[in-house]
Design a protein around this motif. Structure first.
Motif, PDB file in Angstrom:
ATOM      1  N   ASN A   1       0.868  -1.184   0.000  1.00 20.56           N
ATOM      2  CA  ASN A   1       0.000   0.000   0.000  1.00 20.56           C
ATOM      3  C   ASN A   1       0.899   1.227   0.000  1.00 20.56           C
ATOM      4  O   ASN A   1       1.059   1.899   1.019  1.00 20.56           O
ATOM      5  N   PRO A   2       1.512   1.527  -1.140  1.00 20.65           N
ATOM      6  CA  PRO A   2       2.600   2.526  -1.183  1.00 20.65           C
ATOM      7  C   PRO A   2       2.217   3.900  -0.629  1.00 20.65           C
ATOM      8  O   PRO A   2       1.190   4.465  -1.002  1.00 20.65           O
ATOM      9  N   LYS A   3       3.088   4.401   0.254  1.00 19.88           N
ATOM     10  CA  LYS A   3       2.905   5.729   0.831  1.00 19.88           C
ATOM     11  C   LYS A   3       4.101   6.647   0.572  1.00 19.88           C
ATOM     12  O   LYS A   3       3.939   7.825   0.292  1.00 19.88           O
ATOM     13  N   ILE A   4       5.297   6.070   0.686  1.00 18.58           N
ATOM     14  CA  ILE A   4       6.518   6.881   0.631  1.00 18.58           C
ATOM     15  C   ILE A   4       7.505   6.292  -0.368  1.00 18.58           C
ATOM     16  O   ILE A   4       7.706   5.077  -0.426  1.00 18.58           O
ATOM     17  N   VAL A   5       8.110   7.159  -1.159  1.00 24.58           N
ATOM     18  CA  VAL A   5       9.240   6.793  -2.017  1.00 24.58           C
ATOM     19  C   VAL A   5      10.480   7.498  -1.494  1.00 24.58           C
ATOM     20  O   VAL A   5      10.448   8.704  -1.220  1.00 24.58           O
ATOM     21  N   THR A   6      11.558   6.747  -1.346  1.00 22.02           N
ATOM     22  CA  THR A   6      12.824   7.330  -0.892  1.00 22.02           C
ATOM     23  C   THR A   6      13.929   6.967  -1.877  1.00 22.02           C
ATOM     24  O   THR A   6      14.092   5.793  -2.231  1.00 22.02           O
ATOM     25  N   VAL A   7      14.670   7.968  -2.304  1.00 22.68           N
ATOM     26  CA  VAL A   7      15.794   7.780  -3.226  1.00 22.68           C
ATOM     27  C   VAL A   7      17.083   8.154  -2.501  1.00 22.68           C
ATOM     28  O   VAL A   7      17.170   9.223  -1.880  1.00 22.68           O
ATOM     29  N   VAL A   8      18.068   7.281  -2.582  1.00 24.81           N
ATOM     30  CA  VAL A   8      19.389   7.528  -1.995  1.00 24.81           C
ATOM     31  C   VAL A   8      20.427   7.455  -3.109  1.00 24.81           C
ATOM     32  O   VAL A   8      20.463   6.465  -3.851  1.00 24.81           O
ATOM     33  N   VAL A   9      21.244   8.484  -3.242  1.00 20.86           N
ATOM     34  CA  VAL A   9      22.307   8.510  -4.250  1.00 20.86           C
ATOM     35  C   VAL A   9      23.623   8.857  -3.557  1.00 20.86           C
ATOM     36  O   VAL A   9      23.713   9.871  -2.851  1.00 20.86           O
ATOM     37  N   ILE A  10      24.626   8.011  -3.746  1.00 24.87           N
ATOM     38  CA  ILE A  10      25.947   8.228  -3.157  1.00 24.87           C
ATOM     39  C   ILE A  10      26.962   8.390  -4.284  1.00 24.87           C
ATOM     40  O   ILE A  10      27.095   7.516  -5.143  1.00 24.87           O
ATOM     41  N   ASN A  11      27.657   9.508  -4.258  1.00 23.35           N
ATOM     42  CA  ASN A  11      28.613   9.853  -5.307  1.00 23.35           C
ATOM     43  C   ASN A  11      30.028   9.479  -4.885  1.00 23.35           C
ATOM     44  O   ASN A  11      30.520   9.931  -3.854  1.00 23.35           O
ATOM     45  N   GLU A  12      30.649   8.623  -5.683  1.00 24.63           N
ATOM     46  CA  GLU A  12      32.027   8.170  -5.483  1.00 24.63           C
ATOM     47  C   GLU A  12      32.250   7.531  -4.115  1.00 24.63           C
ATOM     48  O   GLU A  12      33.025   8.022  -3.291  1.00 24.63           O
ATOM     49  N   PRO A  13      31.566   6.413  -3.850  1.00 23.23           N
ATOM     50  CA  PRO A  13      31.881   5.628  -2.655  1.00 23.23           C
ATOM     51  C   PRO A  13      33.245   4.969  -2.831  1.00 23.23           C
ATOM     52  O   PRO A  13      33.835   5.045  -3.921  1.00 23.23           O
ATOM     53  N   PRO A  14      33.773   4.277  -1.809  1.00 24.15           N
ATOM     54  CA  PRO A  14      35.105   3.660  -1.936  1.00 24.15           C
ATOM     55  C   PRO A  14      35.130   2.566  -3.008  1.00 24.15           C
ATOM     56  O   PRO A  14      34.113   1.937  -3.299  1.00 24.15           O
ATOM     57  N   GLU A  15      36.286   2.354  -3.582  1.00 21.18           N
ATOM     58  CA  GLU A  15      36.430   1.409  -4.686  1.00 21.18           C
ATOM     59  C   GLU A  15      36.111  -0.029  -4.266  1.00 21.18           C
ATOM     60  O   GLU A  15      35.720  -0.847  -5.091  1.00 21.18           O
ATOM     61  N   ASP A  16      36.304  -0.354  -2.982  1.00 20.15           N
ATOM     62  CA  ASP A  16      36.087  -1.729  -2.533  1.00 20.15           C
ATOM     63  C   ASP A  16      34.673  -1.969  -2.013  1.00 20.15           C
ATOM     64  O   ASP A  16      34.348  -3.075  -1.579  1.00 20.15           O
ATOM     65  N   LYS A  17      33.819  -0.921  -2.041  1.00 25.99           N
ATOM     66  CA  LYS A  17      32.454  -1.083  -1.546  1.00 25.99           C
ATOM     67  C   LYS A  17      31.590  -0.042  -2.239  1.00 25.99           C
ATOM     68  O   LYS A  17      31.353   1.042  -1.709  1.00 25.99           O
ATOM     69  N   TYR A  18      31.101  -0.400  -3.409  1.00 30.36           N
ATOM     70  CA  TYR A  18      30.438   0.615  -4.214  1.00 30.36           C
ATOM     71  C   TYR A  18      29.082   0.199  -4.771  1.00 30.36           C
ATOM     72  O   TYR A  18      28.408   0.993  -5.416  1.00 30.36           O
ATOM     73  N   TYR A  19      28.659  -1.025  -4.538  1.00 32.31           N
ATOM     74  CA  TYR A  19      27.361  -1.458  -5.063  1.00 32.31           C
ATOM     75  C   TYR A  19      26.229  -0.752  -4.316  1.00 32.31           C
ATOM     76  O   TYR A  19      26.312  -0.506  -3.107  1.00 32.31           O
ATOM     77  N   GLY A  20      25.159  -0.441  -5.066  1.00 32.73           N
ATOM     78  CA  GLY A  20      24.028   0.245  -4.448  1.00 32.73           C
ATOM     79  C   GLY A  20      23.447  -0.519  -3.276  1.00 32.73           C
ATOM     80  O   GLY A  20      23.001   0.078  -2.288  1.00 32.73           O
ATOM     81  N   GLY A  21      23.444  -1.867  -3.362  1.00 38.25           N
ATOM     82  CA  GLY A  21      22.929  -2.682  -2.271  1.00 38.25           C
ATOM     83  C   GLY A  21      23.774  -2.619  -1.025  1.00 38.25           C
ATOM     84  O   GLY A  21      23.285  -2.828   0.084  1.00 38.25           O
TER      85      GLY A  21
END
Length: 547
Positions: free
Chosen positions: A494-514
């Motif tokens: 029953n959708p109420k809220i949409v949240t978007v998270v964007v991270i610019n240039e995370p570390p090379e060894d940990k960069y997947y969106g998940g």
């Protein structure tokens, strides 16, 4: 006889002098005399207040006093005393006194107590003027939304700039009587009435704003990422409930402000969104009748040629259903199924989702989304667009598009000003059944086997999608610079809220969106949903597999 002539001449001169002073120079002399004891003073009025959706103050005007001087009246011998009292170098004040003819500021925006101590020194030619100074109770938490004003109370950034004409006060004038020391002792009358600025209520909820700010700031510091943004939107109304960026700044103290921190990246910075766009492509394919959620797609051998480029999956997933293409975030799968979408329909639906337009908030520096014309599309272009490359949009565009998807496919228009008008026509971008099917597909992303298990919530169903895209550099796509993202809808059923998270240039060894963006979503949403009074829709026992 000579004496009589002299006396007559003196009498004539005296009469002439009287006529000259009383008739010819009357107005001038009255004006000069009045100026010694009368003065027209400016009446300043407060700028309009900014509040959040619940009436919490975000920007208020507080009374202050500015010390000024008339260089024609001030004695240069008094300047060292004045300079010491206000904390300004005497050399600076002397320079100002020689450069200005009738008016100069000594020190702006002092507290009434501090200013009155200066005025009580009774230095001739030194006066106080009532003004207002802008204060931001939430400080850095809402800085990118609200912005700030300059010392003259003119908007410079954010809502303060975008709605300056609405918020700005109109000064009035009054005539006052002065004593021998130049102090105002009595008001003669008002010449022009001052008009306070109009208040403005924003759609943001400062409670959610704080939660998003805290989660994002902690994550940026922990990862050592370059920057990041979070956008939270109401699915039904399009109201922006929270919008934060890092790095940030304190609008109450801009003494060491870095201009880079001023950017409202969620609104002004265009990015290639990457895989978060796959559910949008899936919705277009479903709407075109090309497949259903169980349609099988062969992704072997885990890579494919797209023109002179090669695209590949994390591994060879073999044959996947359409739902699993979303769950596994298969580049090969989405590119293959998108190849049969008529390009005009593909392009038009992207525009209907609002991805090629300006959002229309009226915010300064607001970026317009960019999608290539279908007249120039080839297989490479269409394939790249299917997984979020070859287009340029903002995090706010992403939030608006997924709010539309979560709103049973009916177009949602982002809003930042509460009670602002919305279009009185409905645009059904995709059918409710298509939208619901895609949301159900996205639920598998946070389940075991999905790419965002870290976004799963104990008490609420979640539909989400990760994104990890290479950034563009001077020589093309950078191998070691990424943009990591996650978009989530809750409760998914029953959708109420949409949240978007964007991270610019995370570390090379940990960069997947998940890995990077999804935990920020979880940290925020598990506090925000109960705060909004949204009822849980699942048992925590069902969520254990997704931890």
């Amino acid at each position: 006889m000579t004496a009589q002539i002299v006396l007559l001449a003196l009498l004539v001169a005296l009469v002439w002098r009287v006529v000259y002073l009383q008739v010819l120079q009357k107005d001038f002399l009255i004006s000069e005399g009045s100026s010694r004891w009368q003065r027209v003073e400016v009446i300043n009025a407060p700028r309009g207040m900014l509040t959040d959706r619940n009436g919490e103050p975000l920007a208020v005007s507080t009374p202050v006093i500015s010390i000024w001087a008339d260089p024609r009246e001030i004695n240069l011998d008094d300047i060292p005393t004045l300079a010491k009292a206000v904390g300004v170098p005497a050399k600076v004040l002397k320079t100002r006194a020689t450069q200005h003819k009738a008016f100069m500021y000594v020190k702006r925006h002092m507290t009434p107590d501090a200013a009155n101590r200066i005025i009580e020194l009774n230095i001739p030619g030194v006066y106080g003027q009532s003004e207002y100074k802008r204060y931001y109770p939430a400080g850095e938490v809402v800085s990118h939304v609200v912005g700030f004003t300059d010392i003259d109370d003119q908007g410079q950034e954010g809502v303060e700039l975008a709605f300056n004409a609405h918020l700005q006060a109109e000064s009035g004038k009054k005539q006052v009587v002065r004593d021998l020391l130049g102090r105002s002792v009595r008001d003669v009358g008002e010449i022009t009435a001052a008009q306070p600025g109009k208040n403005l209520s924003l759609t943001v909820d400062v409670r959610l704003q704080y939660l998003a700010y805290r989660e994002l700031k902690q994550a940026i510091a922990s990862f050592g990422a370059k920057s990041g943004s979070v956008v939270v939107m109401d699915v039904e109304t399009g109201e922006i409930l929270a919008l934060v960026n890092q790095p940030g700044y304190n609008p109450n103290d801009r003494s060491s402000l870095n201009p880079v921190a001023l950017r409202n990246r969620a609104v002004t910075d265009l990015v290639e969104p990457g895989s978060v766009m796959k559910p949008i492509t899936m919705a277009i394919a479903l709407e075109a009748g090309l497949l259903n959620k169980n349609t099988k797609i062969n992704t072997s051998p885990g890579y494919m040629k797209l023109g002179r480029f090669s695209i590949r999956d994390f591994r060879n997933y073999g044959t996947l259903t359409a739902t699993e293409v979303i769950q596994k975030s298969s580049n090969v799968g989405i590119a293959r199924l998108s190849a049969d979408i008529p390009k005009q329909q593909f392009w038009q639906t992207l525009y209907d989702f609002g991805l090629g337009d300006a959002i229309g908030l009226g915010y300064p520096g607001e970026a317009t989304g960019s999608i290539p014309s279908p007249l120039n599309w080839d297989k490479v272009t269409q394939g790249a667009l299917s997984y979020g490359y070859g287009m340029a949009i903002t995090p706010l565009h992403i939030a608006q598009a997924f709010a539309t998807l979560a709103n049973d496919g009916e177009r949602v228009y982002a809003k930042l000003i509460k009670d602002s008008p919305t279009p009185d026509y409905a645009l059904q971008v995709v059918s409710p059944s298509t939208a619901r099917t895609v949301i159900d597909m996205m639920k598998t992303v946070v389940e075991p086997g999905g790419t965002a298990r870290r976004a799963n919530l104990d008490w609420y169903s979640v539909a989400g999608k990760t994104g990890t895209s290479h950034k563009v550099g001077a020589a093309g796509y950078e191998d070691s610079k990424y943009l990591s993202s996650f978009v989530g809808v809750a409760p998914a059923d029953n959708p109420k809220i949409v949240t978007v998270v964007v991270i610019n240039e995370p570390p090379e060894d940990k960069y997947y969106g998940g890995e990077v963006a999804a935990p920020i979503f979880k940290g925020f949403m598990q506090q925000a949903l109960p705060l909004l009074g949204i009822e849980p829709d699942k048992s925590p026992l069902l969520a254990k597999g997704g931890q």
